[in-house]
Design a protein around this motif. Structure first.
Motif, PDB file in Angstrom:
ATOM      1  N   ALA A  25       0.824  -1.205   0.000  1.00  0.00           N
ATOM      2  CA  ALA A  25       0.000   0.000   0.000  1.00  0.00           C
ATOM      3  C   ALA A  25       0.863   1.261   0.000  1.00  0.00           C
ATOM      4  N   ASP A  26       1.943   1.243   0.750  1.00  0.00           N
ATOM      5  CA  ASP A  26       2.821   2.404   0.864  1.00  0.00           C
ATOM      6  C   ASP A  26       4.263   1.913   1.018  1.00  0.00           C
ATOM      7  N   PRO A  27       4.856   1.414  -0.082  1.00  0.00           N
ATOM      8  CA  PRO A  27       6.203   0.845   0.038  1.00  0.00           C
ATOM      9  C   PRO A  27       7.251   1.904   0.342  1.00  0.00           C
ATOM     10  N   ASN A  28       8.257   1.477   1.111  1.00  0.00           N
ATOM     11  CA  ASN A  28       9.384   2.378   1.358  1.00  0.00           C
ATOM     12  C   ASN A  28      10.383   2.227   0.198  1.00  0.00           C
ATOM     13  N   TRP A  29      11.417   3.073   0.196  1.00  0.00           N
ATOM     14  CA  TRP A  29      12.356   3.056  -0.926  1.00  0.00           C
ATOM     15  C   TRP A  29      13.175   1.770  -0.974  1.00  0.00           C
TER      16      TRP A  29
END
Length: 160
Positions: A98-102
């Motif tokens: 849903a909200d991946p980090n780098w």
């Protein structure tokens, strides 16, 4: 003798090339994948899961039709400058997040490129499953699914 293309042909090629990414003289697939992960935070991640699924299905269909046209325009089968398939493939890898980090986005990039370049079975075989632009697109979908499975394993093992 130069080939004169109409506006529709230019638009088709621009879409397939993701603008100029596919025109890179070196590793156009990698450039297309890089552009895809850079624009994902604006055009992909804000959508809910179902919205991302619909976007992927629509991009697969539009990319397949456009890649079929690009093959005819360019007179080549699976031209390297067609990179819309890389966008669909790497966005598929990122679908469950849903909200991946780098770090996750970077891992998706590396894993997708690995499977897309090495083309282990069934990635290479999938190129022949469908005709024309659909065949261009499907191998990147299969590579994306394999990379997604690796991402799921890393997530399950709590390695993030």
């Amino acid at each position: 003798m130069p080939i004169h293309l109409g506006l529709k042909s230019y638009a088709t090629l621009a879409f397939c090339r993701l603008g100029v990414a596919g025109l890179s003289p070196v590793m156009p697939g990698t450039c297309g994948t890089l552009l895809a992960v850079l624009i994902a935070p604006v055009l992909y991640f804000p959508l809910p899961f179902v919205g991302r699924l619909i976007e992927l299905a629509l991009l697969f269909w539009l990319g397949s039709v456009a890649a079929t046209s690009a093959e005819k325009i360019l007179g080549k089968t699976d031209p390297g400058e067609v990179v819309i398939d890389e966008l669909v493939g790497v966005w598929l890898v990122l679908l469950p997040f849903a909200d991946p980090n780098w770090k996750q986005i970077g891992a998706a990039f590396v894993l997708f490129r690995f499977f897309d370049i090495v083309k282990p079975w069934p990635v290479r075989a999938s190129e022949r499953w469908l005709p024309g632009g659909y065949g261009v697109m499907i191998d990147d979908v299969v590579a994306g699914l394999m990379a997604m499975a690796c991402m799921a394993l890393v997530t399950w093992l709590h390695l993030w």
